[in-house]
Design a protein around this motif. Structure first.
Motif, mmCIF file in Angstrom:
data_model
loop_
_atom_site.group_PDB
_atom_site.id
_atom_site.type_symbol
_atom_site.label_atom_id
_atom_site.label_comp_id
_atom_site.label_asym_id
_atom_site.label_seq_id
_atom_site.Cartn_x
_atom_site.Cartn_y
_atom_site.Cartn_z
ATOM 1 N N PHE A 41 0.827 -1.216 0.000
ATOM 2 C CA PHE A 41 0.000 0.000 0.000
ATOM 3 C C PHE A 41 0.858 1.261 0.000
ATOM 4 O O PHE A 41 0.570 2.226 -0.714
ATOM 5 C CB PHE A 41 -0.923 0.026 1.217
ATOM 6 C CG PHE A 41 -2.126 -0.859 1.099
ATOM 7 C CD1 PHE A 41 -2.481 -1.464 -0.094
ATOM 8 C CD2 PHE A 41 -2.914 -1.101 2.210
ATOM 9 C CE1 PHE A 41 -3.591 -2.274 -0.187
ATOM 10 C CE2 PHE A 41 -4.034 -1.912 2.123
ATOM 11 C CZ PHE A 41 -4.369 -2.497 0.915
ATOM 12 N N MET A 42 1.899 1.289 0.792
ATOM 13 C CA MET A 42 2.737 2.482 0.900
ATOM 14 C C MET A 42 3.550 2.747 -0.381
ATOM 15 O O MET A 42 3.923 3.876 -0.655
ATOM 16 C CB MET A 42 3.688 2.365 2.097
ATOM 17 C CG MET A 42 2.982 2.387 3.421
ATOM 18 S SD MET A 42 2.007 3.871 3.619
ATOM 19 C CE MET A 42 0.471 3.220 4.146
ATOM 20 N N GLN A 43 3.797 1.717 -1.166
ATOM 21 C CA GLN A 43 4.544 1.898 -2.417
ATOM 22 C C GLN A 43 3.646 2.374 -3.553
ATOM 23 O O GLN A 43 4.147 2.808 -4.584
ATOM 24 C CB GLN A 43 5.221 0.596 -2.820
ATOM 25 C CG GLN A 43 6.361 0.204 -1.910
ATOM 26 C CD GLN A 43 6.955 -1.133 -2.300
ATOM 27 O OE1 GLN A 43 6.367 -1.900 -3.052
ATOM 28 N NE2 GLN A 43 8.131 -1.422 -1.766
ATOM 29 N N ASN A 44 2.343 2.296 -3.413
ATOM 30 C CA ASN A 44 1.420 2.633 -4.497
ATOM 31 C C ASN A 44 0.475 3.765 -4.063
ATOM 32 O O ASN A 44 -0.710 3.557 -3.859
ATOM 33 C CB ASN A 44 0.591 1.401 -4.879
ATOM 34 C CG ASN A 44 1.441 0.327 -5.491
ATOM 35 O OD1 ASN A 44 1.987 0.515 -6.561
ATOM 36 N ND2 ASN A 44 1.570 -0.782 -4.795
ATOM 37 N N THR A 45 1.030 4.969 -3.977
ATOM 38 C CA THR A 45 0.215 6.100 -3.538
ATOM 39 C C THR A 45 -0.140 7.054 -4.673
ATOM 40 O O THR A 45 -0.851 8.033 -4.453
ATOM 41 C CB THR A 45 0.950 6.888 -2.445
ATOM 42 O OG1 THR A 45 2.214 7.317 -2.949
ATOM 43 C CG2 THR A 45 1.140 6.041 -1.196
ATOM 44 N N ASP A 46 0.332 6.796 -5.886
ATOM 45 C CA ASP A 46 0.068 7.722 -6.990
ATOM 46 C C ASP A 46 -1.376 7.608 -7.483
ATOM 47 O O ASP A 46 -2.086 6.652 -7.204
ATOM 48 C CB ASP A 46 1.046 7.491 -8.144
ATOM 49 C CG ASP A 46 1.121 6.037 -8.555
ATOM 50 O OD1 ASP A 46 0.864 5.176 -7.708
ATOM 51 O OD2 ASP A 46 1.433 5.769 -9.724
ATOM 52 N N GLN A 47 -1.817 8.616 -8.240
ATOM 53 C CA GLN A 47 -3.182 8.675 -8.760
ATOM 54 C C GLN A 47 -3.295 7.855 -10.054
ATOM 55 O O GLN A 47 -2.375 7.846 -10.869
ATOM 56 C CB GLN A 47 -3.550 10.130 -9.072
ATOM 57 C CG GLN A 47 -3.565 11.042 -7.852
ATOM 58 C CD GLN A 47 -4.804 10.867 -7.028
ATOM 59 O OE1 GLN A 47 -5.874 10.646 -7.558
ATOM 60 N NE2 GLN A 47 -4.668 10.963 -5.716
ATOM 61 N N VAL A 48 -4.419 7.184 -10.208
ATOM 62 C CA VAL A 48 -4.690 6.428 -11.426
ATOM 63 C C VAL A 48 -6.096 6.749 -11.908
ATOM 64 O O VAL A 48 -6.967 7.144 -11.141
ATOM 65 C CB VAL A 48 -4.563 4.904 -11.206
ATOM 66 C CG1 VAL A 48 -3.141 4.504 -10.937
ATOM 67 C CG2 VAL A 48 -5.472 4.433 -10.107
ATOM 68 N N LEU A 49 -6.308 6.579 -13.215
ATOM 69 C CA LEU A 49 -7.619 6.795 -13.794
ATOM 70 C C LEU A 49 -8.450 5.528 -13.594
ATOM 71 O O LEU A 49 -8.047 4.433 -13.962
ATOM 72 C CB LEU A 49 -7.498 7.113 -15.284
ATOM 73 C CG LEU A 49 -8.803 7.355 -16.033
ATOM 74 C CD1 LEU A 49 -9.500 8.593 -15.489
ATOM 75 C CD2 LEU A 49 -8.549 7.498 -17.509
ATOM 76 N N PHE A 50 -9.596 5.688 -12.999
ATOM 77 C CA PHE A 50 -10.478 4.565 -12.700
ATOM 78 C C PHE A 50 -11.812 4.825 -13.371
ATOM 79 O O PHE A 50 -12.407 5.883 -13.197
ATOM 80 C CB PHE A 50 -10.651 4.423 -11.182
ATOM 81 C CG PHE A 50 -11.443 3.228 -10.781
ATOM 82 C CD1 PHE A 50 -10.908 1.955 -10.864
ATOM 83 C CD2 PHE A 50 -12.740 3.360 -10.330
ATOM 84 C CE1 PHE A 50 -11.638 0.844 -10.486
ATOM 85 C CE2 PHE A 50 -13.485 2.257 -9.955
ATOM 86 C CZ PHE A 50 -12.924 0.993 -10.043
#
Length: 103
Positions: free
Chosen positions: A19-28
């Protein structure tokens, strides 16, 4: 501590690191609407739903009681007047001629 406790601790640490490694924004895309969401939030939502689903699937089920021919529950403690439910031997339907032949 039990093996189950160790597994839960290890999984919790691994999930927290991921979880801490994947904090960037993504299009959902949700049906027709596109929104930008943090990977952390989406992964957290999926993990929580997976946990809830696992608890629902793994919960113990109630045991079904099997009734005998008379409709009473076998081996019930509160039925001292009837002792037929304690009999486990099958009834012998052999004729006397068959018994003589076997012995």
């Amino acid at each position: 501590m039990s093996f189950k406790t160790y597994v839960i601790i290890i999984l919790t640490v691994l999930i927290t690191i991921i979880f801490m490694q994947n904090t960037d924004q993504v299009l959902f895309t949700l049906l027709w609407k596109e929104i930008f969401v943090s990977k952390l939030i989406m992964m957290l939502i999926v993990t929580v739903f997976g946990f809830i689903l696992g608890v629902i699937v793994a919960r113990p089920r109630k045991k079904k009681l099997i009734e005998n021919e008379s409709g009473s529950i076998p081996f019930e403690i509160n039925q001292p007047e009837t002792e037929d439910y304690l009999e486990t031997k099958p009834k012998n339907n052999l004729s006397n001629e068959d018994r003589d032949y076997i012995s």
